[in-house]
Design a protein around this motif. Structure first.
Motif, PDB file in Angstrom:
ATOM      1  N   ARG A   1      19.613 126.633  -4.509  1.00 54.66           N
ATOM      2  CA  ARG A   1      19.911 127.308  -3.249  1.00 54.66           C
ATOM      3  C   ARG A   1      21.350 127.804  -3.235  1.00 54.66           C
ATOM      4  O   ARG A   1      22.257 127.055  -3.604  1.00 54.66           O
ATOM      5  CB  ARG A   1      19.660 126.363  -2.082  1.00 54.66           C
ATOM      6  CG  ARG A   1      18.208 125.972  -1.894  1.00 54.66           C
ATOM      7  CD  ARG A   1      18.042 124.873  -0.860  1.00 54.66           C
ATOM      8  NE  ARG A   1      18.596 123.613  -1.315  1.00 54.66           N
ATOM      9  CZ  ARG A   1      18.577 122.500  -0.591  1.00 54.66           C
ATOM     10  NH1 ARG A   1      18.061 122.508   0.612  1.00 54.66           N
ATOM     11  NH2 ARG A   1      19.095 121.381  -1.072  1.00 54.66           N
ATOM     12  N   PRO A   2      21.580 129.050  -2.800  1.00 49.90           N
ATOM     13  CA  PRO A   2      22.955 129.562  -2.773  1.00 49.90           C
ATOM     14  C   PRO A   2      23.849 128.716  -1.883  1.00 49.90           C
ATOM     15  O   PRO A   2      23.448 128.264  -0.812  1.00 49.90           O
ATOM     16  CB  PRO A   2      22.778 130.983  -2.190  1.00 49.90           C
ATOM     17  CG  PRO A   2      21.354 131.331  -2.452  1.00 49.90           C
ATOM     18  CD  PRO A   2      20.589 130.050  -2.375  1.00 49.90           C
ATOM     19  N   GLY A   3      25.062 128.464  -2.380  1.00 49.15           N
ATOM     20  CA  GLY A   3      26.030 127.719  -1.598  1.00 49.15           C
ATOM     21  C   GLY A   3      25.649 126.279  -1.346  1.00 49.15           C
ATOM     22  O   GLY A   3      26.135 125.669  -0.399  1.00 49.15           O
ATOM     23  N   THR A   4      24.805 125.705  -2.215  1.00 51.80           N
ATOM     24  CA  THR A   4      24.314 124.345  -2.007  1.00 51.80           C
ATOM     25  C   THR A   4      24.477 123.536  -3.283  1.00 51.80           C
ATOM     26  O   THR A   4      24.252 124.040  -4.376  1.00 51.80           O
ATOM     27  CB  THR A   4      22.833 124.354  -1.593  1.00 51.80           C
ATOM     28  OG1 THR A   4      22.658 125.208  -0.467  1.00 51.80           O
ATOM     29  CG2 THR A   4      22.356 122.955  -1.241  1.00 51.80           C
ATOM     30  N   ALA A   5      24.851 122.276  -3.141  1.00 45.06           N
ATOM     31  CA  ALA A   5      24.950 121.364  -4.275  1.00 45.06           C
ATOM     32  C   ALA A   5      24.380 120.017  -3.854  1.00 45.06           C
ATOM     33  O   ALA A   5      24.530 119.598  -2.704  1.00 45.06           O
ATOM     34  CB  ALA A   5      26.390 121.222  -4.743  1.00 45.06           C
ATOM     35  N   SER A   6      23.717 119.338  -4.813  1.00 46.62           N
ATOM     36  CA  SER A   6      23.082 118.050  -4.528  1.00 46.62           C
ATOM     37  C   SER A   6      23.452 117.041  -5.612  1.00 46.62           C
ATOM     38  O   SER A   6      23.610 117.401  -6.778  1.00 46.62           O
ATOM     39  CB  SER A   6      21.562 118.193  -4.457  1.00 46.62           C
ATOM     40  OG  SER A   6      21.183 119.155  -3.503  1.00 46.62           O
ATOM     41  N   SER A   7      23.539 115.783  -5.200  1.00 41.83           N
ATOM     42  CA  SER A   7      23.771 114.682  -6.132  1.00 41.83           C
ATOM     43  C   SER A   7      22.900 113.502  -5.731  1.00 41.83           C
ATOM     44  O   SER A   7      22.658 113.267  -4.542  1.00 41.83           O
ATOM     45  CB  SER A   7      25.242 114.260  -6.132  1.00 41.83           C
ATOM     46  OG  SER A   7      26.060 115.232  -6.734  1.00 41.83           O
ATOM     47  N   SER A   8      22.447 112.769  -6.748  1.00 44.07           N
ATOM     48  CA  SER A   8      21.696 111.542  -6.517  1.00 44.07           C
ATOM     49  C   SER A   8      22.648 110.357  -6.610  1.00 44.07           C
ATOM     50  O   SER A   8      23.381 110.213  -7.585  1.00 44.07           O
ATOM     51  CB  SER A   8      20.568 111.412  -7.541  1.00 44.07           C
ATOM     52  OG  SER A   8      19.891 110.182  -7.384  1.00 44.07           O
ATOM     53  N   VAL A   9      22.635 109.507  -5.583  1.00 43.75           N
ATOM     54  CA  VAL A   9      23.522 108.347  -5.511  1.00 43.75           C
ATOM     55  C   VAL A   9      22.667 107.086  -5.516  1.00 43.75           C
ATOM     56  O   VAL A   9      21.682 106.988  -4.777  1.00 43.75           O
ATOM     57  CB  VAL A   9      24.395 108.395  -4.248  1.00 43.75           C
ATOM     58  CG1 VAL A   9      25.193 107.104  -4.085  1.00 43.75           C
ATOM     59  CG2 VAL A   9      25.332 109.589  -4.304  1.00 43.75           C
ATOM     60  N   SER A  10      23.041 106.125  -6.349  1.00 44.87           N
ATOM     61  CA  SER A  10      22.326 104.854  -6.418  1.00 44.87           C
ATOM     62  C   SER A  10      23.323 103.709  -6.311  1.00 44.87           C
ATOM     63  O   SER A  10      24.336 103.690  -7.009  1.00 44.87           O
ATOM     64  CB  SER A  10      21.539 104.742  -7.727  1.00 44.87           C
ATOM     65  OG  SER A  10      20.944 103.463  -7.862  1.00 44.87           O
ATOM     66  N   VAL A  11      23.036 102.781  -5.429  1.00 47.72           N
ATOM     67  CA  VAL A  11      23.844 101.567  -5.274  1.00 47.72           C
ATOM     68  C   VAL A  11      22.882 100.387  -5.345  1.00 47.72           C
ATOM     69  O   VAL A  11      21.972 100.270  -4.521  1.00 47.72           O
ATOM     70  CB  VAL A  11      24.602 101.550  -3.935  1.00 47.72           C
ATOM     71  CG1 VAL A  11      25.398 100.256  -3.799  1.00 47.72           C
ATOM     72  CG2 VAL A  11      25.523 102.754  -3.828  1.00 47.72           C
TER      73      VAL A  11
END
Length: 816
Positions: free
Chosen positions: A471-481
């Motif tokens: 998606r334009p102008g979008t960034a995602s990250s997966s976080v695990s704790v």
């Protein structure tokens, strides 16, 4: 006598002073009275008409004309030319004439003369409008003024018919009619100005040559009208738009999901997905096409898809997605992922710090787990820290490959300091170790951690993995704790790293979660800037960016969250946003509320905001809401969110969910808004691979039909996995109930969730009987379990002996 005359004289004097002098209205000139269609017209007046008019002239000789004077002639001149001459031989005359007038402005002069040479004239203007209005187009294509409107084309079914009207007077009505395939729509505009604009939904050019027939009818105030009729062909001038949802870079699973949305201005024909295995061979083909009933069905413009991909072998897989519109235009996107075997994933050895205790000066109760990857063997060794001698050596697991090995074990330790070593061997024979020190004399566990920190697996375990997000102008990250302890603060990322997720202009750094209870956390953090589409925010505000945390943890397990939000100054300037006027708002239970926001730093290139929130959710960096202003001006969605699903995939073609029960599909003005109203399971205790019936209740609270995919995810020990999905079309304002089945391959507690709404937990056991019961007691130390079992066994022996004695006694009596 004098007294009588005095007042009379006074009255006469007063009357002579008070009475005004009467104007002399007599004139020698002839008198002229002109009416146009019974309307009196004075010198200099203007009269409007749609046709030629009747002019009535009443003339007479002047009041002061000499006796015996008569009228000589009445002359009517139009635009300087003689229109008519009326001879007269009396003191008065009354005549009605209908001169020929031209379209537009006409100057009329009426001249009356008498035989004494006196003249009187009246001049006025008649605007004649017998010409119908003219129209020329400026959209969807341009035509020439004063000419017929020619046939043309539009490159979008949502077209704007706009143009200019040429008219001397005013246009009271403009009617726009569209015919397409025996369907007719009419738009009527009243009191139209010079320029007009009408939005029309046009039908696409069909195989049978069907076109849109348009008729424009403009009517002026005098009833003059003109028709324009022409045809508009809808062509597809742009390629379809393909958007893939976040996609994993690698997986150890034999099933993953590829989701996305394709849209087009005219119509979507379908999506094709081709999967190539590590050898280059095609191992899967998937197709999807929209389902719609007619040319004006909204479903023809968008298609959401969610395909299951089955990577059976290790290596790099290539997935090509091709979207095609009804005109045959196509766009493609190729993504790759690595399928790794579980044996390739190094097992992690984790010691449960809350349950591992020194129970005596020579005994340690040890609890832990080897997870991730494949484990073939687990051993525990204890060594005297002073002499290095081995005190105890126990094999916890050996002989079979397992993805998870849990252990609760009592091991011997030295009276003083003892080094405890747990080794897990993977499928390749490599060992992975966790090491710590205990002190039997002081009964202290995990002593001198600072000296041995590099050799032990510390909790919590924190990881951040970037996700693909097209998606334009979008960034995602997966976080695990994993295994966060109560009353602690977990830093994401751990160590010296700072960035959690970042677009070109917006980034989230130094995320800190205040943990209220022992928990695991999986989340997808999504940052969005004003690239296209809309951003969620309070109604009446102007939004600069959004941050969404889609998470798996219960609200009660989190006391608060803090993070730094960094925004480029040039980006704010480009959108007319002043850094000092921005604050962060949090979406909770459908409402936006401000959270503590402090501008902690600013340099020539960026502005940093420190955000402190009571919980995880959807956050919007926005101006203070203006109650008097709507949010249409800058594309703000008053109750929208921008998240993503827990594994980075949003199956329903929306932008995710807040994770607190709020829906992301909301729109400020119109469109679909699907929310999960309830989630239930028919069983809460099953065996491994035994099915559970799941019921998902959905409601479309918007005013547009929605294609929604219910993506059921199972949360188990901090891990999130998809277990089932199903798609349904939900009309606006209606409810739907979907039934799906889920099964679980691992024992333990599994919580089911759909877009933040949870059900369960479902307790999955390996089987019935005593061992199933004992598994419930796994949280107890082994010594306590042994004492309980010893008591049960002792009681059982007493009962057996008692029955034996009674049997003997009874038998002897019977024999005697």
């Amino acid at each position: 006598m004098r007294l009588r005359w005095v007042p009379v004289l006074v009255l006469l004097v007063l009357a002579s002073v008070a009475a005004p002098a009467l104007a002399d209205t007599t004139s020698e000139k002839p008198a002229v009275d002109v009416t146009v269609r019974s309307t009196d017209v004075s010198n200099g007046d203007t009269y409007e008409s749609g046709s030629d008019v009747e002019i009535t002239i009443d003339a007479s000789v002047g009041d002061a004309a000499p006796a015996g004077t008569t009228l000589s002639e009445v002359v009517v001149r139009v635009n300087g030319d003689l229109a008519t001459s009326i001879p007269a031989d009396g003191a008065s005359v009354s005549e009605t004439v209908r001169p020929d007038l031209r379209d537009g402005s006409n100057s009329v002069r009426v001249i009356v003369t008498d035989d004494a040479g006196n003249v009187n004239a009246t001049s006025f203007t008649v605007l004649k409008d017998a010409e119908p209005p003219h129209i020329f187009l400026t959209s969807p294509y341009e035509t020439a003024p004063w000419k017929p409107i020619t046939n043309g084309s539009a490159n979008d079914t949502h077209a704007t018919i706009a143009g200019t009207i040429i008219e001397e007077t005013s246009v009271t009505e403009l009617r726009v009619i569209r015919w397409y395939d025996d369907q007719r729509t009419t738009e009527t505009l009243r009191n139209v100005e010079e320029n007009f604009s009408v939005d029309l939904l046009l039908g696409p050019a069909g195989d049978n040559g069907t076109l849109n027939r348009i008729r424009l009818t403009a009517t002026d105030e005098f009833g003059n009208f003109r028709d324009y009729e022409f045809f508009v062909e809808v062509t597809d001038g742009t390629d379809p738009e393909l958007r893939l949802r976040p996609f994993p870079n690698e997986t150890a699973e034999n099933r993953i999901f590829l989701a996305g949305t394709v849209t087009d201005d005219v119509g979507v024909q379908g999506v094709n997905v081709t999967v190539r295995d590590p050898t280059g061979n095609v191992t899967g083909r998937y197709q999807a096409s929209p389902s719609y009933s007619g040319p004006f069905d909204d479903d023809r413009y968008s298609l959401a898809f969610n395909d299951s991909i089955y990577p059976l072998y290790t290596g790099t897989y290539e997935v090509t997605v091709t979207a095609t519109d009804t005109a045959g235009k196509s766009v493609s996107e190729t993504v790759t992922f690595e399928r790794v075997s579980r044996g390739d994933v190094a097992p992690t050895v984790a010691v449960d710090r809350s349950r591992t205790v020194v129970v005596d000066d020579d005994r340690l109760f040890l609890s832990g787990v080897a997870f991730q990857g494949v484990t073939e063997r687990v051993v525990v060794e204890t060594r005297n820290a002073t002499t290095g001698d081995t005190v105890d050596y126990q094999v916890v697991h050996a002989g079979s490959r397992r993805e998870r090995v849990e252990f609760d074990r009592e091991v011997a330790i030295a009276p003083g300091r003892t080094t405890v070593i747990v080794r897990a061997t993977d499928a390749k024979g490599e060992e992975h170790t966790a090491r710590f020190v205990v002190d039997g004399t002081t009964r202290e566990t995990f002593v001198d951690e600072a000296d041995d920190a590099g050799d032990e697996s510390r909790w919590p375990a924190v990881s951040v993995e970037p996700l693909r997000d097209g998606r334009p102008g979008t960034a995602s990250s997966s976080v695990s704790v994993r295994r966060a302890s109560a009353d602690t603060t977990v830093a994401v990322p751990d160590g010296n790293a700072s960035a959690v997720v970042a677009t070109t202009n917006v980034s989230v750094e130094r995320l800190q979660v205040d943990v209220a209870a022992d928990t695991n956390l999986t989340a997808t953090v999504v940052a969005r800037e004003r690239a296209d589409g809309t951003l969620g925010g309070p109604e009446g505000s102007r939004v600069g960016a959004t941050v969404t945390v889609q998470h798996s943890v219960a609200d009660a397990a989190v006391d608060g969250v803090a993070y730094d939000l960094i925004v480029r100054r040039a980006y704010l300037d480009a959108h007319g946003l002043t850094p000092a006027n921005l604050s962060v708002y949090r979406l909770s239970n459908g409402s936006w509320s401000s959270v503590e926001t402090v501008a902690t730093g600013s340099n020539g290139s960026s502005v940093r905001y420190a955000v402190d929130s009571p919980g995880l959710s959807v956050f919007s960096l926005a101006t203070e809401p203006d109650p008097a202003a709507g949010d249409e001006a800058d594309g703000t969605v008053a109750n929208g969110t921008d998240g993503a699903a827990g594994n980075g995939t949003v199956a329903n073609g929306t932008d995710g969910d807040a994770g607190d029960g709020t829906s992301d599909d909301a729109a400020a003005e119109s469109g679909p808004e699907v929310v999960v109203t309830n989630l239930t399971v028919n069983r809460t205790a099953v065996a491994v691979n035994e099915s559970v019936l799941v019921n998902v209740s959905l409601e479309n609270r918007g005013d547009g039909a929605a294609t929604y995919t219910a993506d059921i995810r199972a949360i188990h020990e901090g891990n999130t996995s998809q277990v089932a999905n199903r798609t349904a079309v939900i009309p606006p304002g209606e409810n739907r109930s979907l039934e799906l089945t889920a099964a679980f391959a691992e024992t333990g507690n599994h919580t089911l969730a759909v877009d933040g709404t949870e059900a369960g937990p479902v307790v999955v056991g390996g089987g019935g009987g005593l061992f199933s019961f004992l598994s419930v007691l796994s949280f107890l130390p082994l010594r306590l379990i042994g004492m309980a079992l010893g008591g049960l066994i002792g009681l059982g022996l007493v009962v057996v002996l008692l029955r034996f004695v009674l049997g003997k006694v009874g038998g002897d009596s019977a024999d005697g």
